[in-house]
Design a protein around this motif. Sequence first.
Motif, PDB file in Angstrom:
ATOM      1  N   LEU B  12       1.105  -1.642   0.117  1.00 29.61           N
ATOM      2  CA  LEU B  12       0.311  -0.202  -0.124  1.00 29.61           C
ATOM      3  C   LEU B  12       1.136   0.876   0.240  1.00 29.61           C
ATOM      4  CD1 LEU B  12      -2.571  -0.977   2.711  1.00 29.61           C
ATOM      5  CD2 LEU B  12      -3.074  -0.520   0.282  1.00 29.61           C
ATOM      6  N   GLN B 102     -16.420   0.718  -0.066  1.00 26.81           N
ATOM      7  CA  GLN B 102     -14.843   0.427   0.325  1.00 26.81           C
ATOM      8  C   GLN B 102     -14.902  -0.950   0.282  1.00 26.81           C
ATOM      9  OE1 GLN B 102     -12.630   2.173  -1.600  1.00 26.81           O
ATOM     10  NE2 GLN B 102     -11.131   1.087  -0.893  1.00 26.81           N
ATOM     11  N   GLN B 103     -16.311  -0.700   1.884  1.00 29.76           N
ATOM     12  CA  GLN B 103     -15.335  -2.204   2.786  1.00 29.76           C
ATOM     13  C   GLN B 103     -16.152  -3.361   2.392  1.00 29.76           C
ATOM     14  OE1 GLN B 103     -17.848  -3.545   6.052  1.00 29.76           O
ATOM     15  NE2 GLN B 103     -16.575  -3.900   7.046  1.00 29.76           N
ATOM     16  N   ASP B 106     -13.566  -4.293  -0.327  1.00 29.17           N
ATOM     17  CA  ASP B 106     -12.243  -4.754   0.717  1.00 29.17           C
ATOM     18  C   ASP B 106     -12.481  -5.853   1.104  1.00 29.17           C
ATOM     19  OD1 ASP B 106      -9.836  -4.349   1.819  1.00 29.17           O
ATOM     20  OD2 ASP B 106     -10.928  -4.805   3.952  1.00 29.17           O
ATOM     21  N   ARG B 110     -11.195  -9.408   0.115  1.00 29.75           N
ATOM     22  CA  ARG B 110     -10.102 -10.717   0.582  1.00 29.75           C
ATOM     23  C   ARG B 110     -10.930 -12.096   0.412  1.00 29.75           C
ATOM     24  NH1 ARG B 110     -10.441  -7.799   6.537  1.00 29.75           N
ATOM     25  NH2 ARG B 110      -9.710  -9.897   7.949  1.00 29.75           N
ATOM     26  N   VAL B 113      -9.468 -13.244  -3.733  1.00 28.46           N
ATOM     27  CA  VAL B 113      -8.799 -12.864  -4.695  1.00 28.46           C
ATOM     28  C   VAL B 113      -7.380 -13.458  -3.326  1.00 28.46           C
ATOM     29  CG1 VAL B 113      -6.973 -10.846  -5.350  1.00 28.46           C
ATOM     30  CG2 VAL B 113      -9.299 -10.897  -5.908  1.00 28.46           C
ATOM     31  N   ALA B 131      -6.778   0.040  -4.708  1.00 28.47           N
ATOM     32  CA  ALA B 131      -6.282  -0.280  -3.401  1.00 28.47           C
ATOM     33  C   ALA B 131      -6.704  -1.304  -2.661  1.00 28.47           C
ATOM     34  CB  ALA B 131      -6.573   1.011  -2.228  1.00 28.47           C
ATOM     35  N   ALA B 132      -8.081  -1.509  -2.586  1.00 27.63           N
ATOM     36  CA  ALA B 132      -8.613  -2.485  -1.973  1.00 27.63           C
ATOM     37  C   ALA B 132      -8.181  -3.628  -2.502  1.00 27.63           C
ATOM     38  CB  ALA B 132     -10.109  -3.011  -2.094  1.00 27.63           C
ATOM     39  N   ALA B 135      -4.228  -4.383  -1.764  1.00 30.91           N
ATOM     40  CA  ALA B 135      -3.826  -4.449  -0.015  1.00 30.91           C
ATOM     41  C   ALA B 135      -4.358  -5.796   0.107  1.00 30.91           C
ATOM     42  CB  ALA B 135      -5.043  -3.792   0.961  1.00 30.91           C
ATOM     43  N   ARG B 136      -4.530  -6.271  -1.570  1.00 27.47           N
ATOM     44  CA  ARG B 136      -4.434  -8.135  -1.111  1.00 27.47           C
ATOM     45  C   ARG B 136      -3.310  -9.208  -2.450  1.00 27.47           C
ATOM     46  NH1 ARG B 136      -6.033 -11.756   1.876  1.00 27.47           N
ATOM     47  NH2 ARG B 136      -7.093 -13.129   0.228  1.00 27.47           N
ATOM     48  N   ARG B 137      -2.450  -7.756  -2.258  1.00 22.84           N
ATOM     49  CA  ARG B 137      -1.288  -7.889  -3.083  1.00 22.84           C
ATOM     50  C   ARG B 137      -1.356  -8.632  -4.515  1.00 22.84           C
ATOM     51  NH1 ARG B 137       2.836 -11.824  -0.544  1.00 22.84           N
ATOM     52  NH2 ARG B 137       1.162 -11.880   0.720  1.00 22.84           N
TER      53      ARG B 137
END
Lengths: 402, 402
Positions: B12, B102-103, B106, B110, B113, B131-132, B135-137
């Motif tokens: 991030l 946004q959540q 996210d 999760r 992915v 970004a979401a 955050a999981r690469r």
Amino acid sequence: VIVRFSKDSGALRPSAIRRFASLLQDPSYFSFAGGAPNPLTFPSEALAEAAREAILTHRDVALQYGPTAGLPELRRATAQILYARGVVSSHPDRIVITTGSQQGLDLLARVLVDPGDVVAVESPAYVGGLAAFAARRAQFLAARRDADRLDVEELARKVRRARSEGRRVSVLYTIPNFQNPSGWTLSLAARRELLSAAAELDLLVLEDDPYAEIHFGEPPPAPLAALDQEGRVVHLGSFSKTLSAGLRCGFLLGAEEIVRKVELTKQAADLCSSMLDQSTLAIYLARNDYAAHLVGVRKFYAEQKAIFLTALREECPATVETSEPAGGLFTWGALPAGLDAEMLLDRLLAEEKVAYVPGRSFFVDENPDNGRWFRLTFAKEPPDRLEEGARRLGRFLARVAA
Amino acid sequence: VIVRFSKDSGALRPSAIRRFASLLQDPSYFSFAGGAPNPLTFPSEALAEAAREAILTHRDVALQYGPTAGLPELRRATAQILYARGVVSSHPDRIVITTGSQQGLDLLARVLVDPGDVVAVESPAYVGGLAAFAARRAQFLAARRDADRLDVEELARKVRRARSEGRRVSVLYTIPNFQNPSGWTLSLAARRELLSAAAELDLLVLEDDPYAEIHFGEPPPAPLAALDQEGRVVHLGSFSKTLSAGLRCGFLLGAEEIVRKVELTKQAADLCSSMLDQSTLAIYLARNDYAAHLVGVRKFYAEQKAIFLTALREECPATVETSEPAGGLFTWGALPAGLDAEMLLDRLLAEEKVAYVPGRSFFVDENPDNGRWFRLTFAKEPPDRLEEGARRLGRFLARVAA
């Protein structure tokens, strides 16, 4: 469409409490199973007024996106509360406001734990904390907790063994005060011991402290964050148990670099927590005497606890032990060896319409002895039902465990 | 104490907008850079009344923990709103209320992915969505978006190439309506094309639709979720742009098995979203004419857009193109080839006190042409400053790009 889910999502299981959540909605059952505070203790008039003021007087803040780290006024108020509890390192810049302290745990797990890492926990440990780490596919090692101490020798032994097997262990998760599920509190000596073990083992300590303000007698010993000289402790707290659980405002305080990583992850996770909740709490704290409110909350739960444990112990056989919490919302029971709380629950529900939470989900190992334990909350039922339900439970235990 | 952070947290970066967030607080700057709606459009009186009623009349709901999937009343109201938009599969059981959409992004990242997976996105794409997944690469592949179409041929080519290299690609992320950042909208034909490409490529489609209700003329074409016959689309929406961004209430609707996984992950992530926010919105929707409110919101932003683009185009050289959005909060500008919006921003701030968001962070590839783009919002400034700021920007562009 065949959906292939992520590896992380495979690690999660519905919680033990959810399994019979619908029963708990039925008011004819005596519920000692939940984990929620009693809404009677929430200052609803003052919160209603604060919410109204937040929207009408601070519309562009309360109704708008806000800073990811939290509303500055609430970060400042939180910093002061922690400072007053002896955390001299407390500073608004080192605080992130979260959607309850559950989100704090989740963000810390995302920032500090890789899949396959081992997280050190207490035995028993809070299921919500375990879930946050499990969602990262962490594995666990556990050190025994008892009425006033964590077994740091067991901790050291297990951490060293895990590391010798090539596992990374960098985090210890604990609830020092009035623990969920046990009600137990670490003594001051046990806290120093824990910190010194953490230093020796090079572990970060995640101190989860939602119940600290709900003490029935003297305040608990200083928080780990107050004893910490090295920036080793990340402290998590919450307004959920004292002001409102539905206003989802928790907080965490930690070293600058950890807090910045948490903030960045939170930005991707939800941009910011509810600005109405945060504004409402900030206004509440500015306009009301929070300390006086807490006195009332403590008195409420102290009375609940006394009614419950007195009635329970009058009926309960000596073979069943229950912890004597000095604060918080829970007591922790143990059946005689060989009995299993989960297997007895159906009978308890059927015969007495009483519910507890079987203890097994609070343990990370498979020890057969885990099945003896059960968690009870005295937070929710009104006094007459608290007493009646405790007597029913006690009589049941006398039948099955005497 | 040396902290070793997780691999995920290393992926991030602070967002491009945050970098000059403090400037945007300075009211002497004309800010066309933010992404927030205008709080003037929020029904603050009605929300204040609803919040007060929620706390005083529904204390045990609004101030207490609630179901992870959301307040039943709000799930029902949301299901009705989506049904009215043509999503006939809409049902409360298939909805999860989230802390903003946004959540939702996210949680989906999760659940769907794994690190190293490739996520298919639009070019340009919304930074918060990126970004979401980051955050999981996740890694990304991008298909070009233009004024009314996604390049499905490019999508298919890139998905096949990634798979031939052994990568998993299972998700396509899109904002069909009044896209952030471009303001562009997929035509009905483009939607059908997209869904048929998704079926052929076996991709789940994450349809992010926060701006749908803010159309300046006719409503946009049917949502992908309405055209979907297979349960291939997960639809994300939000009340942030139409009722309040500070009340963090988004929602997602998807196939049962996805929704249950999202719910389980959300339980570990934060137990539940703000119950005060959810109760307030549910009461607002029950007591007020939301449809009439939306008419006012549309009119507000349509006027803002007209003032802004008229003034901008009067001054702006023909070499600089800006999109003509049919709804939403944004227009997307392109400088002549060779100019770089990020490099010009310091001059723009200094010479005209005007800010935009340089476009590069909306792209997942390193194409040098990306630097030409910039995002402008017409949501926030009052009419006189909207006009004055647009003229300043136009004159600046005439100086640097004529």
